[in-house]
Design an enzyme around this catalytic site. Structure first.
Site, PDB file in Angstrom:
ATOM      1  NE  ARG A   1     -16.052  -4.298   3.672  1.00  0.00           N
ATOM      2  CZ  ARG A   1     -14.833  -4.149   3.129  1.00  0.00           C
ATOM      3  NH1 ARG A   1     -14.439  -4.964   2.159  1.00  0.00           N
ATOM      4  NH2 ARG A   1     -14.010  -3.226   3.551  1.00  0.00           N
TER       5      ARG A   1
ATOM      6  NE  ARG B   1     -10.910   1.727   5.094  1.00  0.00           N
ATOM      7  CZ  ARG B   1     -11.944   0.880   5.048  1.00  0.00           C
ATOM      8  NH1 ARG B   1     -13.113   1.214   5.565  1.00  0.00           N
ATOM      9  NH2 ARG B   1     -11.808  -0.283   4.471  1.00  0.00           N
TER      10      ARG B   1
ATOM     11  NE  ARG C   1     -13.127  -3.858   7.638  1.00  0.00           N
ATOM     12  CZ  ARG C   1     -12.378  -3.900   6.543  1.00  0.00           C
ATOM     13  NH1 ARG C   1     -12.465  -4.946   5.736  1.00  0.00           N
ATOM     14  NH2 ARG C   1     -11.549  -2.921   6.261  1.00  0.00           N
TER      15      ARG C   1
ATOM     16  NE  ARG D   1      -4.372  -0.388   2.424  1.00  0.00           N
ATOM     17  CZ  ARG D   1      -5.232  -1.412   2.567  1.00  0.00           C
ATOM     18  NH1 ARG D   1      -4.815  -2.643   2.640  1.00  0.00           N
ATOM     19  NH2 ARG D   1      -6.517  -1.167   2.630  1.00  0.00           N
TER      20      ARG D   1
END
Ligand code: AMP
Length: 190
Positions: free
Chosen positions: A128, A146, A134, A89
């Site tokens: 999600r 993010r 999460r 990343r």
């Protein structure tokens, strides 16, 4: 060995496609996000450290992430290859990955990106969150951070794989099977 980086923003479908790809090609799936979450669940030292970054949407520091990934790679005795999901990343991670694969006499075969627009990513992650539990999927501010980190720190490493002529991209919106077909066409041509 077949070593694939499955690239793309959070919520691009890397995890979903990885499960299908490891089955087809007999590869080992290494998802740094999954490994961190397993450690968070087990409340290990690594998990406690990672949680302080992950819940805010920040990247876990390179030195911690690279050491962890390298030790996971080295746990495998005779792998047919790896799917790296969520790693590298940062450019430091990309360089480290090349180095430790070359220490094992192998290299990245291809980096394949799933292209998904920001608005689609936001909708997918919020959805999600309903099942995943999460914290980093449930908060739109964390999601936006993010996405921004992906653009600032992660997207530039595409250049690293383009220079090696190992980069491809497929459109990541549509039926799971259709996207899988696009990915396997790329991988079969490597
Ligand atoms: P993911 O499951 O790939 O979306 O990752 C969830 C979170 O774990 C990320 O938002 C980061 O906080 C952390 N993480 C996962 N992979 C990495 C990585 N390669 N480098 C740094 N942090 C990571």
């Amino acid at each position: 060995m077949l070593n694939i980086i499955l690239f793309g923003p959070p919520g691009a479908g890397k995890g979903t496609q990885s499960v299908k790809l490891i089955e087809k090609y007999g590869l080992v799936h290494l998802s740094t996000g999954d490994i961190f979450r397993a450690n968070m669940k087990g409340e290990t030292e690594l998990g406690i450290l990672a949680k302080s970054y992950i819940d805010k949407g920040d990247l876990v520091p390179d030195e911690v992430t690279i050491k962890m990934l390298e030790s996971e790679v080295n746990k495998q005795e005779n792998p047919k290859g790896f799917i790296f999901d969520g790693f590298p990343r940062t450019s430091a991670q990309a360089v480290a990955l090349d180095q430790f694969l070359s220490g094992r006499g192998t290299e990245i075969s291809g980096c394949v990106s799933l292209i998904v627009a920001d608005d689609e990513v936001r909708v997918r992650l919020l959805n999600r969150a309903k099942d995943s539990g999460r914290a980093d999927d449930a908060d739109i501010n964390v999601i936006n951070d993010r996405i921004q980190i992906y653009k600032n720190e992660t997207l530039p490493i595409i250049g690293h794989y383009e220079k090696l002529d190992r980069y491809s991209a497929v459109y990541g919106v549509g039926e799971i099977e259709e996207i899988f077909k696009l990915l396997t066409d790329v991988i079969d041509s490597l």
